[in-house]
Design a protein around this motif. Sequence first.
Motif, mmCIF file in Angstrom:
data_model
loop_
_atom_site.group_PDB
_atom_site.id
_atom_site.type_symbol
_atom_site.label_atom_id
_atom_site.label_comp_id
_atom_site.label_asym_id
_atom_site.label_seq_id
_atom_site.Cartn_x
_atom_site.Cartn_y
_atom_site.Cartn_z
ATOM 1 N N HIS A 110 0.849 -1.196 0.000
ATOM 2 C CA HIS A 110 0.000 0.000 0.000
ATOM 3 C C HIS A 110 0.887 1.250 0.000
ATOM 4 N N GLY A 152 1.314 3.500 2.107
ATOM 5 C CA GLY A 152 2.086 3.684 3.352
ATOM 6 C C GLY A 152 3.420 2.956 3.277
ATOM 7 N N ASN A 153 3.402 1.759 2.703
ATOM 8 C CA ASN A 153 4.647 1.004 2.540
ATOM 9 C C ASN A 153 5.627 1.724 1.606
ATOM 10 N N GLY A 197 10.239 2.264 8.968
ATOM 11 C CA GLY A 197 9.134 3.049 9.532
ATOM 12 C C GLY A 197 9.160 3.044 11.059
ATOM 13 N N ASP A 255 7.046 2.209 13.157
ATOM 14 C CA ASP A 255 6.477 1.016 13.796
ATOM 15 C C ASP A 255 7.516 -0.093 13.960
ATOM 16 N N LEU A 256 8.669 0.071 13.330
ATOM 17 C CA LEU A 256 9.681 -0.986 13.439
ATOM 18 C C LEU A 256 10.638 -0.773 14.620
ATOM 19 N N ASN A 300 10.911 6.810 9.471
ATOM 20 C CA ASN A 300 9.894 7.677 8.873
ATOM 21 C C ASN A 300 8.584 7.576 9.652
ATOM 22 N N GLY A 301 7.847 8.708 9.661
ATOM 23 C CA GLY A 301 6.529 8.732 10.301
ATOM 24 C C GLY A 301 5.488 8.027 9.430
ATOM 25 N N PHE A 302 4.277 7.966 9.954
ATOM 26 C CA PHE A 302 3.229 7.212 9.262
ATOM 27 C C PHE A 302 2.527 8.028 8.197
ATOM 28 N N LEU A 303 2.098 7.331 7.197
ATOM 29 C CA LEU A 303 1.160 7.872 6.240
ATOM 30 C C LEU A 303 -0.227 7.525 6.775
ATOM 31 N N LYS A 361 -3.178 5.532 11.000
ATOM 32 C CA LYS A 361 -2.121 4.908 10.204
ATOM 33 C C LYS A 361 -2.738 4.027 9.126
ATOM 34 N N MET A 362 -2.279 4.188 7.888
ATOM 35 C CA MET A 362 -2.747 3.288 6.838
ATOM 36 C C MET A 362 -2.151 1.909 7.086
HETATM 37 P P1 AMP Z 1 5.293 -4.080 6.542
HETATM 38 O O1 AMP Z 1 5.063 -4.739 5.220
HETATM 39 O O2 AMP Z 1 4.073 -3.778 7.337
HETATM 40 O O3 AMP Z 1 6.380 -4.798 7.351
HETATM 41 O O4 AMP Z 1 5.913 -2.635 6.232
HETATM 42 C C1 AMP Z 1 6.991 -2.400 5.350
HETATM 43 C C2 AMP Z 1 7.545 -1.025 5.627
HETATM 44 O O5 AMP Z 1 6.518 -0.036 5.455
HETATM 45 C C3 AMP Z 1 8.069 -0.815 7.051
HETATM 46 O O6 AMP Z 1 9.235 -0.013 7.007
HETATM 47 C C4 AMP Z 1 6.931 -0.101 7.744
HETATM 48 O O7 AMP Z 1 7.401 0.676 8.813
HETATM 49 C C5 AMP Z 1 6.426 0.778 6.620
HETATM 50 N N1 AMP Z 1 5.025 1.200 6.800
HETATM 51 C C6 AMP Z 1 3.933 0.387 6.920
HETATM 52 N N2 AMP Z 1 2.800 1.127 7.036
HETATM 53 C C7 AMP Z 1 3.176 2.430 6.957
HETATM 54 C C8 AMP Z 1 2.470 3.684 6.986
HETATM 55 N N3 AMP Z 1 1.127 3.743 7.090
HETATM 56 N N4 AMP Z 1 3.180 4.818 6.878
HETATM 57 C C9 AMP Z 1 4.523 4.796 6.743
HETATM 58 N N5 AMP Z 1 5.256 3.660 6.709
HETATM 59 C C10 AMP Z 1 4.601 2.489 6.815
#
Ligand code: AMP
Length: 464
Positions: A38, A40-41, A242, A244-245, A273-276, A282-283
Amino acid sequence: MDLRLYDTLTKEKRVFAPIDADNVRLYVCGPTVYDFAHIGNARPVIVFDVLFRMLRYIYGPDQVTYVRNITDVDDKINDRALRDFPGLPLNEAIRKVTEATANQFQADVDALGCLPPTHQPRATDFVLPRPDGKTDMVTLIQQLIARGHAYEAGGEVLFDTQSMADYGALSGRKLEEQQAGARVAVDAHKKHPTDFVLWKQSSAEEPGWESPWGRGRPGWHIECSAMAAAYLGETFDIHGGGLDLIFPHHENEIAQSRCAHGTHAMANYWMHNGFLQVEGEKMSKSTGNFVTIRELLNDWPGEVLRLNMLKTHYHSPIDWTVKGLEESAKTLDDWYWVAADSKGGHPANKVIEALSDDLNTPQMIAVLHGLRNNAAAGDEKERGKFAASLRMLGFLSESAADWAARKQQASGIDAAKIDGLIADRTAARANKDFKESDRIRDELAALGVTIKDSKDGTTWEIAR
Ligand code: AMP
Ligand code: ZN
């Protein structure tokens, strides 16, 4: 000009000094490949692409090594493989899911103007010891056990968080504070509730590798420790991802890497990075408020999505709206027209200066608007700098003529139609025709639009 970067670990903006200016090393956690990414990713991908471009500009294009992994072992992948390919043997089904998803991801981020990283290792190639001797997960886990940082219990190998004096430093979570509220029954085999899995057993229906601890599969965190060490060494310059990590993923990467190698740092700078967000949230896949990169690319050129992302500083949350996209599209139409395929020139100093201040992309865009005005007033030198700056940043990948032609073809989201529907709905509500106003709301939802009513009127946003 010094590059200054905000480091999550020391909580300060510091002048960036690489360990080796001839090989500047950057690691960013990549996608888990089970489904479309998505938008956000896409944020970390674009943000760290800008960093990669800056580092290449400063140190030279061959002097920077950028690694972004592909997570192709994960329980979500197994579930998806079973659902989509019930007739196939599991390994084959998993390969189908991960290959198709990784190819899709590659195509998506190419369209967003991101350079390919130097290396894109897949986790499954780093589970077992390798013929080339590059770091692998099983060997790392053995080192952690040998050094007294990991133990076997309940069919798992776990990291012993109490064995590391400063576990929790990145996220600022103290071990003692985390004891309270722990799910004791579930975690009965753990010495401490924060201990995390390095290796777990696999059933016959799950993917597995033969290891010193039986047939099993790695935990999530260990894969990044292995792939980072494999390509970047025990300590490297910058690690990103991101927000969240930060916890638990990066906290645990640090614990594993430092304890396995006996080092004081895994990376010297930690960037997040901050969230989208959509409507302040958060998306994410799990909440369902997401729109895929692929869907957006049907409606907007990749460079519009890229510019829209860079309008906000990487640290701050972004609210992703159709209005923002429309503005970004207008800006790019104008920039393509003013740059008019100008070829010469170097990126403007002021652009480099803005990016040197912890990737201040809003400031950079303000500088670009200034260059644009000077170029439009007939200053050819400024036009050259303007175009060269845009190219360095991943824009102007098309000719001005191709851009203009594409714009006519692409329909985008039809904002006029949506505004019309909202006006009809406002009228229906004024007439107390709530059946009709509800019907229009449903029609808007079907178009991927959510609306918000306030005393100032009705606003709308994409929410697919
Ligand atoms: P994931 O597939 O959820 O492990 O995410 C892959 C990357 O996208 C990681 O670096 C996450 O921190 C980042 N990420 C996931 N959702 C968002 C969001 N809504 N905004 C910004 N970064 C995001
Ligand atoms: Zn990672």
